[in-house]
Design a protein around this motif. Structure first.
Motif, PDB file in Angstrom:
ATOM      1  N   VAL A 137      55.210  -8.548  33.988  1.00 46.36           N
ATOM      2  CA  VAL A 137      54.047  -9.393  33.718  1.00 46.36           C
ATOM      3  C   VAL A 137      52.766  -8.697  34.182  1.00 46.36           C
ATOM      4  O   VAL A 137      51.763  -8.663  33.464  1.00 46.36           O
ATOM      5  N   LEU A 138      52.798  -8.123  35.372  1.00 43.39           N
ATOM      6  CA  LEU A 138      51.624  -7.462  35.939  1.00 43.39           C
ATOM      7  C   LEU A 138      51.202  -6.231  35.139  1.00 43.39           C
ATOM      8  O   LEU A 138      50.037  -6.081  34.789  1.00 43.39           O
ATOM      9  N   THR A 139      52.153  -5.355  34.840  1.00 41.33           N
ATOM     10  CA  THR A 139      51.781  -4.062  34.264  1.00 41.33           C
ATOM     11  C   THR A 139      51.743  -4.043  32.737  1.00 41.33           C
ATOM     12  O   THR A 139      50.962  -3.292  32.163  1.00 41.33           O
ATOM     13  N   PHE A 140      52.583  -4.814  32.094  1.00 43.30           N
ATOM     14  CA  PHE A 140      52.595  -4.798  30.631  1.00 43.30           C
ATOM     15  C   PHE A 140      51.783  -5.930  30.026  1.00 43.30           C
ATOM     16  O   PHE A 140      51.111  -5.743  29.018  1.00 43.30           O
ATOM     17  N   GLU A 141      51.862  -7.099  30.627  1.00 44.41           N
ATOM     18  CA  GLU A 141      51.166  -8.258  30.071  1.00 44.41           C
ATOM     19  C   GLU A 141      49.796  -8.469  30.698  1.00 44.41           C
ATOM     20  O   GLU A 141      49.024  -9.314  30.252  1.00 44.41           O
ATOM     21  N   LYS A 142      49.501  -7.719  31.770  1.00 48.17           N
ATOM     22  CA  LYS A 142      48.188  -7.741  32.432  1.00 48.17           C
ATOM     23  C   LYS A 142      47.784  -9.145  32.877  1.00 48.17           C
ATOM     24  O   LYS A 142      46.665  -9.602  32.640  1.00 48.17           O
TER      25      LYS A 142
END
Length: 175
Positions: free
Chosen positions: A73-78
């Motif tokens: 969620v943090l790195t791909f979905e920002k």
């Protein structure tokens, strides 16, 4: 499902760029050794607590899935986890008393399925990026900068760290 072919090689993997392949190779080996550490455990063994401050093996396994999901969620979905995701994953992310109370009564297959579901999602995400993505820097803990490479290193570094706890608990169980 983990590809056991060449598990000891940190090398290119079809469908991934070179550095992402190496990251996935390391993640695969970490998971391979985790799966070996929990092989054949019963529900009672997965729920066992050494004391009132400890985590169960089952909670630690779900923690691995929760951390990996949060980093997706943090790195791909920002974005940060939404309220629904927090209600699902918080006990496994935070562990502690809530984890002790809510993460129990599941067999090994339950935890392995969760680990596979999250890992398969990670592997699909990794196919959508290239090596440059690993170098992208963002705000991270305590107002520090970190790149995606470090963030994903941390995902499996956390698993390796907690796997030591699993092995210690398993020894105490005499299995």
């Amino acid at each position: 499902m983990l590809n056991m072919e060449n598990i000891l090689l940190i090398t290119d993997i079809p469908g991934y760029t070179p550095q992402i392949s190496r990251l996935v190779s390391m993640m695969n080996y970490a998971r391979f050794t985790t799966l070996d550490a929990v092989k054949n455990l019963t529900q009672d063994q997965l729920d066992f607590l050494l004391d009132s401050q400890s985590n169960s093996i089952g909670a630690l396994l779900l923690h691995f899935a929760a951390v990996e999901y949060a980093y997706q969620v943090l790195t791909f979905e920002k974005r940060k986890l939404n309220d629904e995701e927090i209600s699902i994953w918080r006990p496994a992310l935070d562990l502690g008393k809530e984890g002790q109370e809510r993460i129990k009564g599941n067999d090994l297959e339950y935890y392995l399925k969760k680990l596979d579901e999250v890992r398969n999602r990670t592997l699909e995400y990794f196919k959508s990026v290239n090596d440059d993505w690993l170098n992208v820097e963002e705000d991270f803990w305590w107002n520090n900068q970190a790149n995606h490479y470090f963030m994903w290193f941390h995902v499996f570094e956390d698993e390796i760290n907690h796997r030591g706890q699993i092995r210690m608990i398993r020894k105490r169980l005499n299995v």
